[in-house]
Design a protein around this motif. Structure first.
Motif, PDB file in Angstrom:
ATOM      1  N   ILE A   5       4.841 -45.347 109.447  1.00  0.00           N
ATOM      2  CA  ILE A   5       3.945 -45.107 110.572  1.00  0.00           C
ATOM      3  C   ILE A   5       4.720 -44.864 111.859  1.00  0.00           C
ATOM      4  O   ILE A   5       4.156 -44.451 112.873  1.00  0.00           O
ATOM      5  CB  ILE A   5       2.952 -46.280 110.715  1.00  0.00           C
ATOM      6  N   THR A   8       4.138 -41.589 113.613  1.00  0.00           N
ATOM      7  CA  THR A   8       3.031 -41.266 114.520  1.00  0.00           C
ATOM      8  C   THR A   8       3.486 -41.272 115.981  1.00  0.00           C
ATOM      9  O   THR A   8       2.800 -40.736 116.841  1.00  0.00           O
ATOM     10  CB  THR A   8       1.880 -42.275 114.373  1.00  0.00           C
ATOM     11  N   GLU A  13       5.718 -37.692 116.039  1.00  0.00           N
ATOM     12  CA  GLU A  13       4.302 -37.302 116.131  1.00  0.00           C
ATOM     13  C   GLU A  13       3.917 -36.337 115.005  1.00  0.00           C
ATOM     14  O   GLU A  13       3.335 -35.283 115.241  1.00  0.00           O
ATOM     15  CB  GLU A  13       4.013 -36.677 117.498  1.00  0.00           C
ATOM     16  N   LEU A  15       2.327 -37.475 111.952  1.00  0.00           N
ATOM     17  CA  LEU A  15       1.258 -37.964 111.082  1.00  0.00           C
ATOM     18  C   LEU A  15      -0.081 -37.864 111.796  1.00  0.00           C
ATOM     19  O   LEU A  15      -0.221 -38.289 112.936  1.00  0.00           O
ATOM     20  CB  LEU A  15       1.512 -39.419 110.669  1.00  0.00           C
ATOM     21  N   TRP A  16      -1.063 -37.329 111.096  1.00  0.00           N
ATOM     22  CA  TRP A  16      -2.386 -37.152 111.690  1.00  0.00           C
ATOM     23  C   TRP A  16      -3.282 -38.365 111.484  1.00  0.00           C
ATOM     24  O   TRP A  16      -4.145 -38.659 112.296  1.00  0.00           O
ATOM     25  CB  TRP A  16      -3.080 -35.929 111.078  1.00  0.00           C
ATOM     26  N   THR A  17      -3.121 -39.009 110.363  1.00  0.00           N
ATOM     27  CA  THR A  17      -4.026 -40.113 110.033  1.00  0.00           C
ATOM     28  C   THR A  17      -3.251 -41.300 109.481  1.00  0.00           C
ATOM     29  O   THR A  17      -2.171 -41.157 108.921  1.00  0.00           O
ATOM     30  CB  THR A  17      -5.057 -39.692 108.966  1.00  0.00           C
ATOM     31  N   GLU A  18      -3.833 -42.485 109.653  1.00  0.00           N
ATOM     32  CA  GLU A  18      -3.301 -43.698 109.048  1.00  0.00           C
ATOM     33  C   GLU A  18      -4.483 -44.617 108.832  1.00  0.00           C
ATOM     34  O   GLU A  18      -5.135 -45.039 109.777  1.00  0.00           O
ATOM     35  CB  GLU A  18      -2.263 -44.352 109.961  1.00  0.00           C
ATOM     36  N   VAL A  19      -4.786 -44.895 107.558  1.00  0.00           N
ATOM     37  CA  VAL A  19      -6.018 -45.624 107.256  1.00  0.00           C
ATOM     38  C   VAL A  19      -5.726 -47.005 106.683  1.00  0.00           C
ATOM     39  O   VAL A  19      -6.092 -48.015 107.260  1.00  0.00           O
ATOM     40  CB  VAL A  19      -6.906 -44.827 106.278  1.00  0.00           C
ATOM     41  N   SER A  24      -2.657 -43.005 101.448  1.00  0.00           N
ATOM     42  CA  SER A  24      -2.243 -41.673 101.875  1.00  0.00           C
ATOM     43  C   SER A  24      -2.466 -40.588 100.829  1.00  0.00           C
ATOM     44  O   SER A  24      -3.023 -39.525 101.136  1.00  0.00           O
ATOM     45  CB  SER A  24      -0.767 -41.687 102.284  1.00  0.00           C
ATOM     46  N   LEU A  27      -6.183 -40.041 100.331  1.00  0.00           N
ATOM     47  CA  LEU A  27      -6.746 -39.388 101.511  1.00  0.00           C
ATOM     48  C   LEU A  27      -6.362 -37.919 101.547  1.00  0.00           C
ATOM     49  O   LEU A  27      -7.173 -37.050 101.894  1.00  0.00           O
ATOM     50  CB  LEU A  27      -6.263 -40.092 102.774  1.00  0.00           C
ATOM     51  N   PHE A  31      -8.581 -34.245 101.916  1.00  0.00           N
ATOM     52  CA  PHE A  31      -8.352 -33.076 102.759  1.00  0.00           C
ATOM     53  C   PHE A  31      -8.319 -31.799 101.921  1.00  0.00           C
ATOM     54  O   PHE A  31      -8.858 -30.760 102.318  1.00  0.00           O
ATOM     55  CB  PHE A  31      -7.034 -33.222 103.523  1.00  0.00           C
ATOM     56  N   THR A  36      -9.010 -27.895 103.400  1.00  0.00           N
ATOM     57  CA  THR A  36      -7.901 -27.702 104.325  1.00  0.00           C
ATOM     58  C   THR A  36      -6.945 -26.651 103.783  1.00  0.00           C
ATOM     59  O   THR A  36      -6.485 -26.756 102.652  1.00  0.00           O
ATOM     60  CB  THR A  36      -7.144 -29.031 104.545  1.00  0.00           C
TER      61      THR A  36
END
Length: 218
Positions: A5, A8, A13, A15-19, A24, A27, A31, A36
């Motif tokens: 992470i 991010t 910068e 990574l678009w998402t982190e849940v 990953s 997810l 997409f 996508t």
């Protein structure tokens, strides 16, 4: 949720998402199925891969999801204190209760049937770039296994990969090394670059970035 992470934050910068831990690759499939068009890339650490990433990868392989998974294998569960994980080096695996054995992520991934698998050293910028570019051009599920021991744990074991030498006369203070590497060993104060040898473990990334030969390996 661990070291991955850091991607991010500046200067990366990327990574678009982190849940959630291990989400990953699953997810990423969402997409893909949502339509996508850009190459879809998922990142996961080695301990998280063993803990929660395997089911998602199996599903991606089964359905031929067009994505690239980057497994960052640093050999330890660094997020929670450097505990061993199934892929940690064999000499650290022994327990008084029973003998644990290292599991090779490369063999696991190949055993699942991934045909496009690249095993690379992440500090080799050209090699890593080529591996990612090749993977993103493949149809189906591809994996890039980036292997390098956690810098913190390597430092505790007194491991250095080399010595970075800084030549102030060649430095133009362009700050490219800082803006691209984001290395805590490189400092910029009063318009001047400096390298802290106590924090540098000789990974060589900055020497590959510098365009003026101010940073070199000894």
């Amino acid at each position: 949720i661990g070291c991955t992470i850091l991607g991010t934050t500046p200067p990366f910068e990327i990574l678009w998402t982190e849940v959630a831990m291990g989400a990953s690759v699953s997810l990423a499939q969402g997409f893909v199925y949502a339509g996508t068009k850009n190459p879809v890339i998922a990142t996961i650490g080695d301990s998280t891969f063993f803990h929660a990433g395997l089911p998602g990868l199996v599903n991606a392989i089964q359905h031929g999801a067009n994505l690239t998974l980057i497994i960052m294998d640093n050999g330890w569960t660094s997020m929670t204190g450097m505990q061993v994980n199934p892929g940690t080096m064999q000499e650290a695996q022994h327990s008084p209760q029973r003998a644990w054995h290292q599991i090779d992520i490369e063999k696991v991934v190949r055993g699942l049937g991934v045909e496009q698998l690249s095993v690379v050293a992440p500090c080799d910028l050209a090699g890593m770039t080529d591996a990612m570019a090749a993977s993103m051009q493949q149809e189906g599920t591809s994996v890039v296994l980036a292997r390098r021991e956690c810098a913190i744990q390597a430092g505790r074991r007194k491991i250095r990969y080399g010595t970075v030498v800084f030549d102030a006369e060649k430095c133009t203070s362009c700050k490219l090394c800082i803006n691209q590497a984001g290395c805590p060993a490189i400092d910029y104060t009063d318009g001047k670059i400096s390298v802290d040898p106590a924090q540098c473990n000789g990974c060589s990334i900055c020497t590959q970035i510098c365009r003026f030969g101010a940073l070199k390996m000894a």
